[in-house]
Design a protein around this motif. Structure first.
Motif, PDB file in Angstrom:
ATOM      1  N   ILE A 253      54.639  34.208  55.661  1.00  0.00           N
ATOM      2  CA  ILE A 253      55.638  34.117  56.847  1.00  0.00           C
ATOM      3  C   ILE A 253      56.573  32.627  56.907  1.00  0.00           C
ATOM      4  O   ILE A 253      57.653  33.656  57.599  1.00  0.00           O
ATOM      5  CB  ILE A 253      54.474  34.699  57.913  1.00  0.00           C
ATOM      6  N   GLY A 254      55.931  31.980  57.476  1.00  0.00           N
ATOM      7  CA  GLY A 254      56.948  30.872  57.381  1.00  0.00           C
ATOM      8  C   GLY A 254      57.791  30.554  57.165  1.00  0.00           C
ATOM      9  O   GLY A 254      58.982  30.082  57.352  1.00  0.00           O
ATOM     10  N   LEU A 255      57.836  30.308  55.502  1.00  0.00           N
ATOM     11  CA  LEU A 255      58.360  30.708  54.289  1.00  0.00           C
ATOM     12  C   LEU A 255      59.845  31.100  54.168  1.00  0.00           C
ATOM     13  O   LEU A 255      60.581  30.939  54.284  1.00  0.00           O
ATOM     14  CB  LEU A 255      57.478  30.335  53.299  1.00  0.00           C
ATOM     15  N   LEU A 256      59.509  32.652  54.431  1.00  0.00           N
ATOM     16  CA  LEU A 256      60.471  33.472  54.353  1.00  0.00           C
ATOM     17  C   LEU A 256      60.843  33.454  55.456  1.00  0.00           C
ATOM     18  O   LEU A 256      62.137  33.794  55.388  1.00  0.00           O
ATOM     19  CB  LEU A 256      59.478  35.343  54.794  1.00  0.00           C
ATOM     20  N   ASN A 257      60.718  33.067  56.743  1.00  0.00           N
ATOM     21  CA  ASN A 257      61.191  33.370  58.065  1.00  0.00           C
ATOM     22  C   ASN A 257      61.951  31.818  57.619  1.00  0.00           C
ATOM     23  O   ASN A 257      63.445  31.617  58.178  1.00  0.00           O
ATOM     24  CB  ASN A 257      60.467  32.745  59.048  1.00  0.00           C
ATOM     25  N   ARG A 271      63.651  30.256  62.380  1.00  0.00           N
ATOM     26  CA  ARG A 271      62.548  30.480  63.133  1.00  0.00           C
ATOM     27  C   ARG A 271      61.458  29.624  62.003  1.00  0.00           C
ATOM     28  O   ARG A 271      60.669  30.232  61.043  1.00  0.00           O
ATOM     29  CB  ARG A 271      61.548  31.928  62.650  1.00  0.00           C
ATOM     30  N   ALA A 272      62.007  28.240  62.479  1.00  0.00           N
ATOM     31  CA  ALA A 272      61.375  26.851  61.038  1.00  0.00           C
ATOM     32  C   ALA A 272      59.453  27.069  61.086  1.00  0.00           C
ATOM     33  O   ALA A 272      58.889  27.277  62.375  1.00  0.00           O
ATOM     34  CB  ALA A 272      61.525  26.457  61.216  1.00  0.00           C
ATOM     35  N   ILE A 273      59.113  26.520  60.508  1.00  0.00           N
ATOM     36  CA  ILE A 273      57.632  26.438  61.007  1.00  0.00           C
ATOM     37  C   ILE A 273      57.803  24.787  61.418  1.00  0.00           C
ATOM     38  O   ILE A 273      58.830  23.948  60.480  1.00  0.00           O
ATOM     39  CB  ILE A 273      56.964  26.298  59.365  1.00  0.00           C
TER      40      ILE A 273
END
Lengths: 676, 311
Positions: A253-257, A271-273
């Protein structure tokens, strides 16, 4: 017999001077014949080493398969004797690499290297194999294959070499083709061609492809199924479309964001990790993602989540998959990952709405930079036309984006604008005054206003200096602060870029790539410059880290009122961060437009081809508007319009007359005889 | 990762061993750590031994009278060409002089020749090389062609010519050896400077407006110095030997107390009947050079920030 590749609970140990480290732990996946599986992950996720283990190439790199099975068509590979593994390599499994330039031996011809590969597996007359080699080159779309067989690797372009590499891989008629970042080193238009070729070959030859990539766009375009790796473990796997649209692991999810897509509003915070991927030597316990995860609970810290069933064909290793998936679905994930960061929607003034009234900060007038080459004894003197007559102006407070393929001259133009190189012709005006030539006193003074963020955060810091000294260097040059005042200022700067002020005495090697880029940014803003050149400032970073840096750059720009020139080959990043974008091709500016306008209505055929070759973009794949071939040499640029050799709509006029800039909308100009 | 791999390759085995020992025990590697810990100790002990050896030799140079059991000029005609024994630890030579005492007394001149000529050579060679590499252009061409001319003459022959022209004496011998070693140091320094000059951080420094002189002193030189240091520690040995060669030809320090090199060449004629006369001076040279190398290696590690911060 044909059951494809099966990898079960594969664990790989690597012997390093520091002891044995586990690079990959218990990863499992399988590939059916004719299927494309993508291994997606950031640097250090173990994707490359896992693929090497399939060919047992890890044996040569201090690696050891410590557990698990690898089976190809039912045959175990992990315990096969060496001579049988050799027989397997190249014949049943073939591999292509990231750097086609480095994968060929420069002292042998392409032909002899292809023939050599074939002779490793069968006895046949050289002339027969030679003929087969020609056919293979033709098969992968190389023009004049007879001639190419006789050429040396240095004589071919990157794209051609990657095709030749594919031809070589095909020579054994493999069941499985492993492609390790096959297009990362290539330009985006060439990448599109290579991906298309791979897809077509897979269809017609019925091979399986194991594609390794960090680029979710590439994965989206190519994969039937996706395996997401994080820190040596499988985070999630499933059919491509489902993983990408309904991810169930917080990391996916984080990667896609983090990945920039056209859906994200320009200027919006990404929306970075948080944090960066762990190194091999200091893997966190429990779920390896928990230090960066918003859903982390005590359970995640203590026990490793098993890969559990998440619906037909889908697996995810997360204790909170349902929660995460629900969160992502509700699109409220952003707030959950970074609860402390408010959703900044502050509008960047789109386009130069008040450009006319605001003052021009930096202006280039007909800039040219020619590098002479050759001219030695008996050699003809030639000239590389790196930048060839570029005029542009950047207004105060504006972010100007510069895109183009490698060799288009964008970095040279950036350095010319800052007068870090002297032009062959033309002028650079800063606040209406001509910038003084390099080295003079006045030139040194203007350095205070004009700063640069470099591409390579590793190479551009002195390894013998601690980061306090590195950041303070411009302060020493341009201010008369005392040592204590400098220390205070460096502390401030470190906090401003999201690091700790107490880290001043540490050395660059102790930091990760993203942190080093933050250090580079702190150094660039240390003396409060007016203008910043960001030359591929985020290109070398992992996707999740790239998003953090993009956010940081935008925040700083807003806080400090900076004007900047943002150079990158990643189109989405440039679109996200810039007000206006200039497109460069072979030393010339071919189109300038406000960034949304450029993406919505590209007027120059080259721009349109660039946009359609972004992998995973809506146009990709079904767009007829692509650029043929590769960027020509800047030594002898084509006459007339420089793009005519690759342009789908070129006419005789394009071959003869150079197009002038024409206005195709407000603030939108393009140098084309037939603007779209 | 990449950095440590490259560094380990150049630094040799010792460092790798020590590094392995310094690191935390990685999980699942218990059997390896116990082994490396042992070797880590031995590497440190080795540096310690080297330190003691160098200290001892320095003491020999400063206060030979306190260490040597006999006078170096005392000829005991009753004990000519005697093999090592309790009375004469390292035997006696053809005049009946005690070899151990000769070596102790010869330390001073040997160390002086070795250290001074290396220092002078490094200083001149390093400066010329830095200039050629950093300034480039015509200066580079002129300086380097000059070095090439010097390089075409074998080092010892060059030193011989210079020493012959200047006349015998300690100062002249140092100068002769130093000059003959200049081209080597200059070439290495120039190559190093040229490589470092193209690094990203030099460009970065230029881009913030730092002066060329400050870039040279603060960035280029510190990053280029390491190979020259290694070369200098190795150069100590060959300088002492070159000094020996010159002494042998009568161009060296003409004193009644021979330096190590002179001892070595004088004893050569007796090699078949009295091996100890030239073996032990040779071992003294080896001991000194090896010890200096070990300490130099350790010191280079200590000042390398890449190794300082690593846990």
């Amino acid at each position: 017999m044909k059951t494809g590749l099966e990898v079960k609970e594969l664990t790989i140990d690597v012997h390093t001077p520091r002891g044995t480290l586990t690079a990959v732990s218990e990863i499992s996946f399988d590939i059916a014949p004719g299927e494309t599986l993508c291994l997606v992950g950031e640097s250090g996720s173990g994707k490359t080493i896992a693929s090497k283990a399939i060919m047992r190439l890890t044996d040569y790199e201090n690696g050891r398969i410590a557990g698990g099975h690898i089976r190809l068509g039912g045959q175990s590979i992990e315990s096969l004797p060496d001579h049988l593994v050799r027989d397997l390599r190249g014949r049943r499994i073939a591999m292509i690499f990231q750097e086609p330039m480095a994968a060929f031996d420069p002292v042998f011809t392409i032909g002899s290297q292809i023939v050599e590969t074939m002779r490793a597996h069968r006895r046949e007359k050289k002339s027969v194999l030679q003929q087969e080699g020609v056919e293979l080159l033709r098969r992968v779309g190389i023009p004049e294959p007879e001639l190419r067989m006789k050429q040396y690797p240095g004589e071919l372009s990157g794209g051609m070499l990657q095709r030749a590499m594919i031809a070589m891989a095909l020579s054994g008629g493999p069941e499985l083709l492993i492609a390790d970042e096959p297009t990362t080193a290539l330009d985006v238009t060439v990448q599109a061609q290579i991906l298309e070729l791979l897809d077509e070959l897979k269809e017609s030859l019925g091979m399986s492809i194991l594609l390794i990539t960090h680029d979710l766009g590439v994965a989206a375009q190519m994969a039937d199924r996706i395996v997401v790796l994080y820190a040596g473990r499988v985070a999630e796997q499933g059919p491509a479309a489902e993983v990408l649209t309904a991810p169930r692991h917080p990391y996916t999810i984080g990667l896609l964001n983090s990945a920039l897509t056209q859906d994200i509003r320009r200027g919006e915070r990404l929306r970075a990790i948080e944090g960066s991927p762990p190194g091999l030597a200091d893997m966190p316990g429990g779920c390896r993602f928990h230090p960066r995860c918003a859903y982390a609970s005590p359970r995640c810290r203590e026990s490793v989540p098993p890969l559990s069933d998440q619906g037909p064909g889908r697996l995810a290793a997360c204790w909170h998959a349902d929660e995460a998936a629900a969160g992502a679905a509700a699109a409220s994930f952003a707030a959950a990952v970074q609860p402390e960061v408010p959703q900044l929607q502050a509008e960047l003034p789109d386009t130069g709405t008040n450009r006319e009234s605001s003052s021009i900060l930096l202006e280039a007038q007909n800039l040219k930079k020619h590098y002479p080459i050759g001219g030695g004894w008996g050699h003809q003197k030639r000239v590389i036309h790196a930048v060839d007559g570029v005029s542009l102006s950047i207004a105060e407070g504006e972010t100007f984006g510069l895109v183009g393929e490698s060799g288009s001259g964008k970095s040279t133009l950036g350095r010319l604008l800052l007068q870090l190189e002297s032009q062959t012709e033309g002028r650079v005006l800063y606040k209406g005054e001509e910038l003084s030539p390099q080295g003079s006193r006045r030139w040194r003074e203007t350095r205070r206003d004009l700063q640069i963020i470099h591409q390579d955060p590793y190479g551009t810091v002195d390894p013998r200096w601690n980061i306090g000294e590195i950041i303070a260097e411009p302060l020493g040059v341009h201010t008369k602060l005392t040592a204590a005042e400098r220390r205070g200022r460096v502390g401030e700067l470190l906090e401003q870029v999201g690091l700790q002020s107490s880290w001043q005495d540490r050395y660059p090697h102790e930091f990760s790539g993203g942190q080093r880029q933050r250090i580079g940014i702190a150094r660039a803003i240390a003396v409060n410059p007016r203008f910043i050149l960001a030359d591929e400032a985020v290109s070398a970073l992992d996707v999740s880290v790239q998003a953090q840096i993009v956010n940081l750059l935008q925040d700083l720009q807003r806080q400090l009122g900076l004007t900047s020139l943002f150079i990158a080959h990643g189109l989405q990043v440039v679109r996200h961060i810039s007000n206006r974008i200039g497109v460069m091709y072979l030393g010339k500016l071919v189109e300038v437009a406000p960034s949304e306008e450029l993406f919505r209505h590209p007027a120059h055929p080259y721009t349109r081809a660039l946009l359609s070759s972004i992998p995973g973009s809506p146009q990709a794949g079904n767009e007829t508007f692509t650029a043929k071939g590769e960027i020509p040499s800047p030594i002898n640029p084509p006459a007339g319009c420089r793009f005519h050799t690759r342009c789908p709509i070129a006419t005789d006029l394009c071959r003869q007359a150079e197009p002038a800039f024409v206005s195709v909308g407000s603030e939108h100009t393009a140098a084309c005889h037939y603007p779209l | 990762m990449k950095h440590s791999a490259a560094a380990a390759k150049t630094s040799g085995r010792l460092r790798r061993i020590r590094k392995a020992g310094l690191d935390k025990a990685p999980y699942g590697a218990q059997h390896r750590t116990s082994g490396t810990r042992l070797r880590f100790g031995s590497a440190d002990v080795l540096t310690g031994v080297a330190g003691i050896a160098v200290s001892f030799l320095v003491l020999c140079a400063l206060i030979p009278g306190w260490i040597a059991p006999y006078s170096p000029t005392e000829m005991n005609t009753a004990a000519i060409l005697q093999a090592p024994s309790v009375l004469h630890l390292l035997g006696t030579d053809y005049f009946g002089r005690d070899v151990f005492s000769l070596i102790v007394y010869g330390t001073r001149d040997s160390l002086l020749i070795g250290i001074c000529s290396v220092l002078v050579g490094v200083l001149i060679g390093g400066t010329l090389g830095s200039l050629a590499g950093y300034v480039g252009g015509k200066l580079d061409t002129v300086l380097m062609r000059l070095m090439d001319v010097l390089l075409t003459v074998p080092g010892i022959l060059l030193a011989l010519t210079i020493a012959a022209a200047l006349g015998p004496g300690l100062r002249n011998i140092v100068l002769a050896i130093a000059i003959s070693s200049v081209p080597g140091y200059a070439r290495v320094m120039r190559g190093q400077i040229m490589a470092i000059r193209r690094r990203g951080y030099i460009f970065a420094s230029r881009a913030i407006g730092a002066r060329p002189s400050s870039i040279l002193i603060r960035h280029v030189l510190p990053n280029s110095a390491a190979p020259l240091l290694v070369m200098a520690t190795l150069g100590l040995g060959s300088s002492i030997l070159a000094g020996a060669g010159l002494s042998f030809l009568g161009l060296g320090v003409l004193k009644e107390i021979p330096d190590w090199g002179a001892l070595l060449s004088q004893g050569r004629g007796y090699l078949t009947v009295a091996w100890w006369i030239c073996t032990f001076p040779g071992l003294a040279i080896t001991l000194f050079v090896l010890s200096v190398n070990l300490i130099g290696d350790r010191w280079r590690d200590a000042v390398d920030p890449k190794r300082k911060g690593k846990v």
